[in-house]
Write a protein that holds these residues in place. Structure first.
Motif, PDB file in Angstrom:
ATOM      1  N   SER A  76       4.077  75.601 102.384  1.00  0.00           N
ATOM      2  CA  SER A  76       4.023  74.145 102.331  1.00  0.00           C
ATOM      3  C   SER A  76       4.099  73.645 100.888  1.00  0.00           C
ATOM      4  O   SER A  76       4.832  72.687 100.582  1.00  0.00           O
ATOM      5  CB  SER A  76       2.736  73.647 102.996  1.00  0.00           C
ATOM      6  OG  SER A  76       2.643  72.253 102.928  1.00  0.00           O
ATOM      7  N   ALA A  77       3.370  74.306  99.989  1.00  0.00           N
ATOM      8  CA  ALA A  77       3.405  73.913  98.575  1.00  0.00           C
ATOM      9  C   ALA A  77       4.794  74.122  97.987  1.00  0.00           C
ATOM     10  O   ALA A  77       5.281  73.282  97.203  1.00  0.00           O
ATOM     11  CB  ALA A  77       2.373  74.705  97.791  1.00  0.00           C
ATOM     12  N   ASN A  78       5.469  75.201  98.361  1.00  0.00           N
ATOM     13  CA  ASN A  78       6.822  75.460  97.858  1.00  0.00           C
ATOM     14  C   ASN A  78       7.819  74.438  98.388  1.00  0.00           C
ATOM     15  O   ASN A  78       8.718  74.004  97.655  1.00  0.00           O
ATOM     16  CB  ASN A  78       7.254  76.878  98.211  1.00  0.00           C
ATOM     17  CG  ASN A  78       6.535  77.912  97.377  1.00  0.00           C
ATOM     18  OD1 ASN A  78       6.113  77.639  96.261  1.00  0.00           O
ATOM     19  ND2 ASN A  78       6.384  79.107  97.927  1.00  0.00           N
ATOM     20  N   LEU A  79       7.676  74.050  99.642  1.00  0.00           N
ATOM     21  CA  LEU A  79       8.566  73.019 100.193  1.00  0.00           C
ATOM     22  C   LEU A  79       8.323  71.664  99.525  1.00  0.00           C
ATOM     23  O   LEU A  79       9.284  70.936  99.215  1.00  0.00           O
ATOM     24  CB  LEU A  79       8.385  72.913 101.703  1.00  0.00           C
ATOM     25  CG  LEU A  79       8.904  74.101 102.511  1.00  0.00           C
ATOM     26  CD1 LEU A  79       8.513  73.952 103.978  1.00  0.00           C
ATOM     27  CD2 LEU A  79      10.413  74.238 102.377  1.00  0.00           C
ATOM     28  N   ALA A  82       9.972  71.853  96.153  1.00  0.00           N
ATOM     29  CA  ALA A  82      11.431  71.728  96.251  1.00  0.00           C
ATOM     30  C   ALA A  82      11.830  70.279  96.503  1.00  0.00           C
ATOM     31  O   ALA A  82      12.795  69.776  95.911  1.00  0.00           O
ATOM     32  CB  ALA A  82      11.961  72.625  97.358  1.00  0.00           C
ATOM     33  N   GLN A  83      11.076  69.595  97.359  1.00  0.00           N
ATOM     34  CA  GLN A  83      11.375  68.192  97.644  1.00  0.00           C
ATOM     35  C   GLN A  83      11.165  67.335  96.398  1.00  0.00           C
ATOM     36  O   GLN A  83      11.968  66.451  96.098  1.00  0.00           O
ATOM     37  CB  GLN A  83      10.500  67.684  98.782  1.00  0.00           C
ATOM     38  CG  GLN A  83      10.860  66.307  99.272  1.00  0.00           C
ATOM     39  CD  GLN A  83      10.042  65.902 100.486  1.00  0.00           C
ATOM     40  OE1 GLN A  83       9.060  66.550 100.825  1.00  0.00           O
ATOM     41  NE2 GLN A  83      10.451  64.836 101.139  1.00  0.00           N
ATOM     42  N   ALA A  84      10.104  67.592  95.654  1.00  0.00           N
ATOM     43  CA  ALA A  84       9.851  66.828  94.431  1.00  0.00           C
ATOM     44  C   ALA A  84      10.891  67.145  93.369  1.00  0.00           C
ATOM     45  O   ALA A  84      11.280  66.269  92.583  1.00  0.00           O
ATOM     46  CB  ALA A  84       8.449  67.133  93.910  1.00  0.00           C
ATOM     47  N   LEU A  85      11.359  68.372  93.329  1.00  0.00           N
ATOM     48  CA  LEU A  85      12.341  68.787  92.339  1.00  0.00           C
ATOM     49  C   LEU A  85      13.680  68.081  92.549  1.00  0.00           C
ATOM     50  O   LEU A  85      14.398  67.799  91.578  1.00  0.00           O
ATOM     51  CB  LEU A  85      12.525  70.306  92.406  1.00  0.00           C
ATOM     52  CG  LEU A  85      13.215  70.994  91.241  1.00  0.00           C
ATOM     53  CD1 LEU A  85      12.473  70.717  89.947  1.00  0.00           C
ATOM     54  CD2 LEU A  85      13.291  72.487  91.484  1.00  0.00           C
ATOM     55  N   GLY A  87      14.051  65.056  93.339  1.00  0.00           N
ATOM     56  CA  GLY A  87      13.964  63.682  92.841  1.00  0.00           C
ATOM     57  C   GLY A  87      13.762  63.546  91.347  1.00  0.00           C
ATOM     58  O   GLY A  87      13.584  62.426  90.858  1.00  0.00           O
ATOM     59  N   VAL A  88      13.788  64.649  90.582  1.00  0.00           N
ATOM     60  CA  VAL A  88      13.564  64.528  89.129  1.00  0.00           C
ATOM     61  C   VAL A  88      14.768  63.883  88.457  1.00  0.00           C
ATOM     62  O   VAL A  88      15.899  63.998  88.921  1.00  0.00           O
ATOM     63  CB  VAL A  88      13.254  65.898  88.479  1.00  0.00           C
ATOM     64  CG1 VAL A  88      11.982  66.477  89.009  1.00  0.00           C
ATOM     65  CG2 VAL A  88      14.395  66.848  88.580  1.00  0.00           C
ATOM     66  N   LYS A  89      14.489  63.208  87.325  1.00  0.00           N
ATOM     67  CA  LYS A  89      15.554  62.477  86.636  1.00  0.00           C
ATOM     68  C   LYS A  89      15.937  63.116  85.296  1.00  0.00           C
ATOM     69  O   LYS A  89      16.966  62.771  84.733  1.00  0.00           O
ATOM     70  CB  LYS A  89      15.099  61.047  86.403  1.00  0.00           C
ATOM     71  CG  LYS A  89      14.657  60.367  87.690  1.00  0.00           C
ATOM     72  CD  LYS A  89      15.227  59.000  87.790  1.00  0.00           C
ATOM     73  CE  LYS A  89      14.722  58.214  88.958  1.00  0.00           C
ATOM     74  NZ  LYS A  89      14.996  58.677  90.255  1.00  0.00           N
ATOM     75  N   SER A  90      15.091  64.048  84.807  1.00  0.00           N
ATOM     76  CA  SER A  90      15.388  64.674  83.516  1.00  0.00           C
ATOM     77  C   SER A  90      14.902  66.125  83.523  1.00  0.00           C
ATOM     78  O   SER A  90      14.025  66.482  84.310  1.00  0.00           O
ATOM     79  CB  SER A  90      14.708  63.899  82.382  1.00  0.00           C
ATOM     80  OG  SER A  90      13.301  64.052  82.454  1.00  0.00           O
ATOM     81  N   PRO A  91      15.473  66.919  82.601  1.00  0.00           N
ATOM     82  CA  PRO A  91      15.027  68.313  82.507  1.00  0.00           C
ATOM     83  C   PRO A  91      13.557  68.422  82.111  1.00  0.00           C
ATOM     84  O   PRO A  91      12.857  69.313  82.592  1.00  0.00           O
ATOM     85  CB  PRO A  91      15.918  68.919  81.428  1.00  0.00           C
ATOM     86  CG  PRO A  91      17.131  68.056  81.399  1.00  0.00           C
ATOM     87  CD  PRO A  91      16.664  66.694  81.787  1.00  0.00           C
ATOM     88  N   SER A  92      13.066  67.526  81.277  1.00  0.00           N
ATOM     89  CA  SER A  92      11.663  67.592  80.869  1.00  0.00           C
ATOM     90  C   SER A  92      10.745  67.297  82.058  1.00  0.00           C
ATOM     91  O   SER A  92       9.682  67.909  82.196  1.00  0.00           O
ATOM     92  CB  SER A  92      11.383  66.629  79.715  1.00  0.00           C
ATOM     93  OG  SER A  92      11.625  65.296  80.110  1.00  0.00           O
ATOM     94  N   GLU A  93      11.154  66.385  82.934  1.00  0.00           N
ATOM     95  CA  GLU A  93      10.378  66.086  84.137  1.00  0.00           C
ATOM     96  C   GLU A  93      10.387  67.295  85.084  1.00  0.00           C
ATOM     97  O   GLU A  93       9.368  67.623  85.689  1.00  0.00           O
ATOM     98  CB  GLU A  93      10.967  64.859  84.836  1.00  0.00           C
ATOM     99  CG  GLU A  93      10.132  64.319  85.963  1.00  0.00           C
ATOM    100  CD  GLU A  93      10.748  63.088  86.633  1.00  0.00           C
ATOM    101  OE1 GLU A  93      10.315  62.794  87.765  1.00  0.00           O
ATOM    102  OE2 GLU A  93      11.651  62.453  86.059  1.00  0.00           O
ATOM    103  N   ALA A  94      11.529  67.979  85.170  1.00  0.00           N
ATOM    104  CA  ALA A  94      11.624  69.179  86.012  1.00  0.00           C
ATOM    105  C   ALA A  94      10.724  70.283  85.461  1.00  0.00           C
ATOM    106  O   ALA A  94      10.027  70.972  86.230  1.00  0.00           O
ATOM    107  CB  ALA A  94      13.070  69.657  86.075  1.00  0.00           C
TER     108      ALA A  94
END
Length: 143
Positions: A76-79, A82-85, A87-94
């Protein structure tokens, strides 16, 4: 006329001496007592083995359930990661998201390892209890 039975008293006049008879009766009595003690010990040991296997079985069931629960939490944490990843807008946010996820997973892994170790210790202690009880019965001091 003599009997046809070769062991009849009329053929072989034989009488067992009293001391031999007493010795034989004492031997039979001791054998019966030893058999009764052996039988009691065997039944007690069987009960002990059944109790140990019962504790192990329950422990294995609890351990498996705990592992499945932990696997479900990790998946569940990995999913969620992945879902949050997505929606990232920049490499630093990722990178920040990945770092946070890795820290959370490491903390969860540490907690899960501790829980499984505690459960294993509990099962080992619980399974030793029937053995201790049986040993205290067998090796109790003579009165």
């Amino acid at each position: 006329m003599a009997s046809s039975d070769p062991f009849s008293p009329s053929v072989i006049p034989f009488e067992v001496p009293e001391h031999v008879r007493a010795f034989a009766e004492k031997g039979v009595s001791q054998a019966r007592d030893n058999y009764a003690r052996f039988k009691d010990a065997a039944e007690t040991n069987n009960d002990t083995i059944e109790a140990v296997f019962s504790v192990f079985s329950n422990g294995a069931r609890q351990y498996s359930a705990k592992v499945m629960e932990m696997t479900k939490q990790a998946a569940s944490a990995n999913l969620d990661f992945a879902q949050a990843l997505v929606g990232v807008k920049s490499p630093s946010e990722a990178l920040e998201l990945w770092t946070s996820h890795a820290r959370n997973q490491f903390e969860a892994f540490t907690a899960h390892t501790r829980e499984l170790a505690e459960l294993t210790q509990k099962v080992a202690a619980d399974s030793a209890e029937p053995i201790k009880t049986n040993a205290s019965k067998i090796f109790r001091p003579a009165a």
